[in-house]
Design a protein around this motif. Structure first.
Motif, PDB file in Angstrom:
ATOM      1  N   MET A  92      61.093 133.023 102.601  1.00  0.00           N
ATOM      2  CA  MET A  92      60.618 131.778 103.200  1.00  0.00           C
ATOM      3  C   MET A  92      59.252 131.445 102.631  1.00  0.00           C
ATOM      4  O   MET A  92      58.365 132.303 102.618  1.00  0.00           O
ATOM      5  N   ILE A  93      59.089 130.204 102.147  1.00  0.00           N
ATOM      6  CA  ILE A  93      57.823 129.765 101.577  1.00  0.00           C
ATOM      7  C   ILE A  93      57.281 128.624 102.426  1.00  0.00           C
ATOM      8  O   ILE A  93      57.952 127.614 102.613  1.00  0.00           O
ATOM      9  N   GLY A  94      56.094 128.806 102.990  1.00  0.00           N
ATOM     10  CA  GLY A  94      55.520 127.773 103.836  1.00  0.00           C
ATOM     11  C   GLY A  94      54.081 128.082 104.196  1.00  0.00           C
ATOM     12  O   GLY A  94      53.587 129.193 103.970  1.00  0.00           O
ATOM     13  N   PRO A  95      53.376 127.116 104.763  1.00  0.00           N
ATOM     14  CA  PRO A  95      51.960 127.282 105.097  1.00  0.00           C
ATOM     15  C   PRO A  95      51.752 128.233 106.269  1.00  0.00           C
ATOM     16  O   PRO A  95      52.693 128.536 107.011  1.00  0.00           O
ATOM     17  N   PRO A  96      50.524 128.688 106.474  1.00  0.00           N
ATOM     18  CA  PRO A  96      50.234 129.559 107.623  1.00  0.00           C
ATOM     19  C   PRO A  96      50.573 128.864 108.937  1.00  0.00           C
ATOM     20  O   PRO A  96      50.361 127.668 109.098  1.00  0.00           O
ATOM     21  N   PHE A 101      69.707 147.650 102.656  1.00  0.00           N
ATOM     22  CA  PHE A 101      68.961 146.863 103.626  1.00  0.00           C
ATOM     23  C   PHE A 101      68.947 145.397 103.215  1.00  0.00           C
ATOM     24  O   PHE A 101      69.198 145.050 102.071  1.00  0.00           O
ATOM     25  N   MET A 102      68.657 144.540 104.179  1.00  0.00           N
ATOM     26  CA  MET A 102      68.408 143.134 103.893  1.00  0.00           C
ATOM     27  C   MET A 102      66.926 142.979 103.562  1.00  0.00           C
ATOM     28  O   MET A 102      66.064 143.384 104.343  1.00  0.00           O
ATOM     29  N   PHE A 103      66.642 142.390 102.419  1.00  0.00           N
ATOM     30  CA  PHE A 103      65.256 142.173 102.018  1.00  0.00           C
ATOM     31  C   PHE A 103      64.850 140.764 102.428  1.00  0.00           C
ATOM     32  O   PHE A 103      65.447 139.780 101.985  1.00  0.00           O
ATOM     33  N   VAL A 104      63.871 140.687 103.304  1.00  0.00           N
ATOM     34  CA  VAL A 104      63.373 139.400 103.789  1.00  0.00           C
ATOM     35  C   VAL A 104      61.885 139.328 103.485  1.00  0.00           C
ATOM     36  O   VAL A 104      61.147 140.293 103.730  1.00  0.00           O
ATOM     37  N   ALA A 105      61.437 138.206 102.929  1.00  0.00           N
ATOM     38  CA  ALA A 105      60.033 138.059 102.546  1.00  0.00           C
ATOM     39  C   ALA A 105      59.526 136.691 102.966  1.00  0.00           C
ATOM     40  O   ALA A 105      60.296 135.745 103.166  1.00  0.00           O
ATOM     41  N   SER A 106      58.224 136.608 103.091  1.00  0.00           N
ATOM     42  CA  SER A 106      57.571 135.322 103.343  1.00  0.00           C
ATOM     43  C   SER A 106      56.411 135.189 102.371  1.00  0.00           C
ATOM     44  O   SER A 106      55.876 136.185 101.882  1.00  0.00           O
ATOM     45  N   ALA A 107      56.046 133.950 102.098  1.00  0.00           N
ATOM     46  CA  ALA A 107      54.952 133.709 101.153  1.00  0.00           C
ATOM     47  C   ALA A 107      54.322 132.359 101.433  1.00  0.00           C
ATOM     48  O   ALA A 107      55.015 131.414 101.838  1.00  0.00           O
ATOM     49  N   ASN A 108      53.019 132.280 101.238  1.00  0.00           N
ATOM     50  CA  ASN A 108      52.359 130.979 101.210  1.00  0.00           C
ATOM     51  C   ASN A 108      52.727 130.295  99.896  1.00  0.00           C
ATOM     52  O   ASN A 108      52.943 130.972  98.877  1.00  0.00           O
ATOM     53  N   PRO A 109      52.763 128.973  99.866  1.00  0.00           N
ATOM     54  CA  PRO A 109      53.183 128.291  98.639  1.00  0.00           C
ATOM     55  C   PRO A 109      52.111 128.220  97.563  1.00  0.00           C
ATOM     56  O   PRO A 109      52.406 127.840  96.433  1.00  0.00           O
TER      57      PRO A 109
END
Length: 518
Positions: free
Chosen positions: A219-223, A348-356
């Motif tokens: 998921m890529i999105g702002p804080p 496992f399922m790899f789930v990540a988040s990131a700021n754009p």
């Protein structure tokens, strides 16, 4: 006099029965052989003092101890109890008639109390396999070991109780444990629920698809847009653990010393909830994949049959992230060092988040982004192409304004979403019933794509046009087909339709060549 007691050595998930041979003769020395580590060699001091406080006298004789097989590396303090019992029996302070019927494990405190050890569950499984009548171990590990049926498990408090039991001076009852009853009673709903998430319907849909097919997701999105909040709720919509999955996962946590005799957060000796691991971005390569001086499982193995969540993915060390590439593909990790080679499962399922972007607000309607397209692209390039290639679903997420947030109704509950996920997984279980290694759509091989992901002419044209116009790479092709197959399963559709592929294409946001120029 020569006496033999029996215990076990744990190397990874592999357990080897160890025969503790103790010989007590005339003389004044003590020698221990058999490739024991420092903790094993220090057992002499612990045993000598525990005898004093337990009412026994350490023999003032020549003691020779061998841990067979002598060429096998042995670690930890679980050898204290079998060595202590062996010395007493060899010195004729207790009978040795029952020693060949029980496996003994446990660390001795200086006052003779038995302290918990690692790996009780895989050792218990080995004891049953080798035909021992029972297993004697610290009481703190008894429930963990009693998961194994057809084996008498005795949890003891101290050295004196073990001696009296093996001498016939006291009677003890083996711990009774109804594995299936306790396991299913502990499979309660998660405290975290998607009903708490207001808005973000498109992202919740993406997470439902990911859960239904076992797909990796970023998921890529702002804080403040809810990335971490939704990721933590992902286990609540995954299918419940099966008993076999629970046993396999519990063994890994047992070897890692994460059970502590009380279970995984619910007072049970069996892990009944899918693991959710969220390591900090400063984690090292060894902590992530496992290894070190004691060859313990890493975060990817602790997340086996669950979720590994990497928050703020670009902040992780790039070389650390690169070690994920092979485990994500192979679903197991082989750790080779100078003194050992071990293998752990890590499906496992790899789930990540990131700021754009570096400032975090690229694409946010409530803040102005101060980053240039080059800075944005450089920031996202911290995640390598080969790693991104293994992430099936890539979604943008925007923050919900407070004015809208306060007006929104409560979202759909996790239990409702989970019903659809379970139904889709049942379709996949039936589809892959002839394959031992494939359990969900994300694990499909290229050959299976031809069998289960057939497209009609119009849908093929749509996919071709999308790949051309959106500058999608060839590596995205199989990922789109796998995700489309999952979306079709959620619709209970035997064939993949055009709108299934269209939705799957929408989940390849970062593959667009113009992503940083929106």
């Amino acid at each position: 006099m020569l006496v033999k007691t029996y215990c076990a050595a744990v190397n990874g998930l592999e357990v080897t029965t160890v025969t503790v041979e103790v010989s007590v003769e005339m003389g004044q020395s003590m020698y221990l052989s058999g490739l024991g580590d420092e903790a094993v060699r220090e057992s002499q001091s612990r045993i000598r003092t525990s005898y004093l406080y337990s009412g026994y006298k350490f023999p003032n004789k020549s003691i020779t101890i061998n841990l067979a097989p002598a060429d096998l590396r042995k670690e930890g303090t679980a050898f204290d109890l079998p060595i202590a019992i062996g010395i007493l029996a060899a010195n004729e302070e207790m009978p040795s008639d029952l020693l060949d019927k029980y496996m003994l494990i446990g660390e001795l405190g200086l006052d003779g109390t038995l302290q918990p050890i690692r790996g009780a569950l895989p050792i218990s499984i080995k004891a049953r396999k080798d035909g021992y009548k029972g297993l004697i171990l610290p009481r703190a590990n008894a429930r963990e070991a009693a998961v194994v049926n057809n084996l008498e498990v005795y949890g003891m408090d101290n050295l004196g109780d073990v001696v009296k039991f093996l001498s016939g001076q006291i009677e003890a009852q083996p711990l009774e444990y109804d594995t299936r009853k306790v396991f299913y009673e502990q499979q309660a709903d998660s405290e975290l629920d998607f009903a708490d998430v207001r808005g973000q319907e498109s992202v919740k849909r993406a997470m439902e698809v990911a859960a239904a097919g076992g797909h990796n997701l970023i998921m890529i999105g702002p804080p403040g847009s809810g990335k971490s909040m939704m990721a933590k709720r992902l286990p609540s919509i995954l299918p419940p653990l099966s008993l076999s999955e629970s046993l396999e996962t519990t063994q890994i946590h047992s070897v890692a010393g994460k059970l502590n005799g009380t279970g995984y957060g619910n007072g049970s000796s069996l892990i009944s909830q899918r693991p959710f691991r969220s390591p900090h971005h400063t984690i090292s390569q060894v902590a992530l994949v496992g290894g070190g001086t004691k060859a313990v499982p890493g975060e990817i193995s602790l997340a086996h049959n669950g979720v590994l969540f990497c928050d703020e993915l670009p902040e992780f060390n790039k070389s650390t992230l690169e070690v994920l590439r092979q485990p994500l593909e192979d679903r197991h990790i082989t750790i080779s060092r100078a003194k050992y080679t071990i293998e752990y499962p890590c499906s496992f399922m790899f789930v990540a988040s990131a700021n754009p972007c570096p400032c975090g607000y690229y694409g946010d309607i409530t803040h102005n982004c101060v980053c240039t397209p080059n800075q944005i692209q450089r920031y996202m390039n911290k995640i390598s192409g080969p790693l991104m290639d293994r992430i099936d679903i890539q979604v943008d997420i925007t923050a919900v304004p407070f004015s809208d947030l306060s007006k929104m109704e409560q979202g759909e509950s996790s239990s409702e979403i989970r019903k659809r996920v379970i139904a889709a997984r049942q379709i996949q279980t039936e589809r892959y019933k002839d394959s031992k290694l494939i359990h969900c759509n994300a694990q499909m091989t290229d050959r299976m794509l031809h069998d289960y992901c057939q497209l009609d002419e119009q849908t093929t044209t749509l996919l071709h046009n999308a790949m051309t116009k959106m500058s999608l790479s060839a590596r995205a092709y199989s990922r789109i087909l796998k995700v489309a197959r999952t979306i079709a399963d959620l619709d209970s559709s035997e064939n993949i339709q055009m709108f299934h592929v269209a939705e799957a294409i929408g989940y390849r946001q970062l593959d667009r060549g113009d992503w940083a120029e929106r």
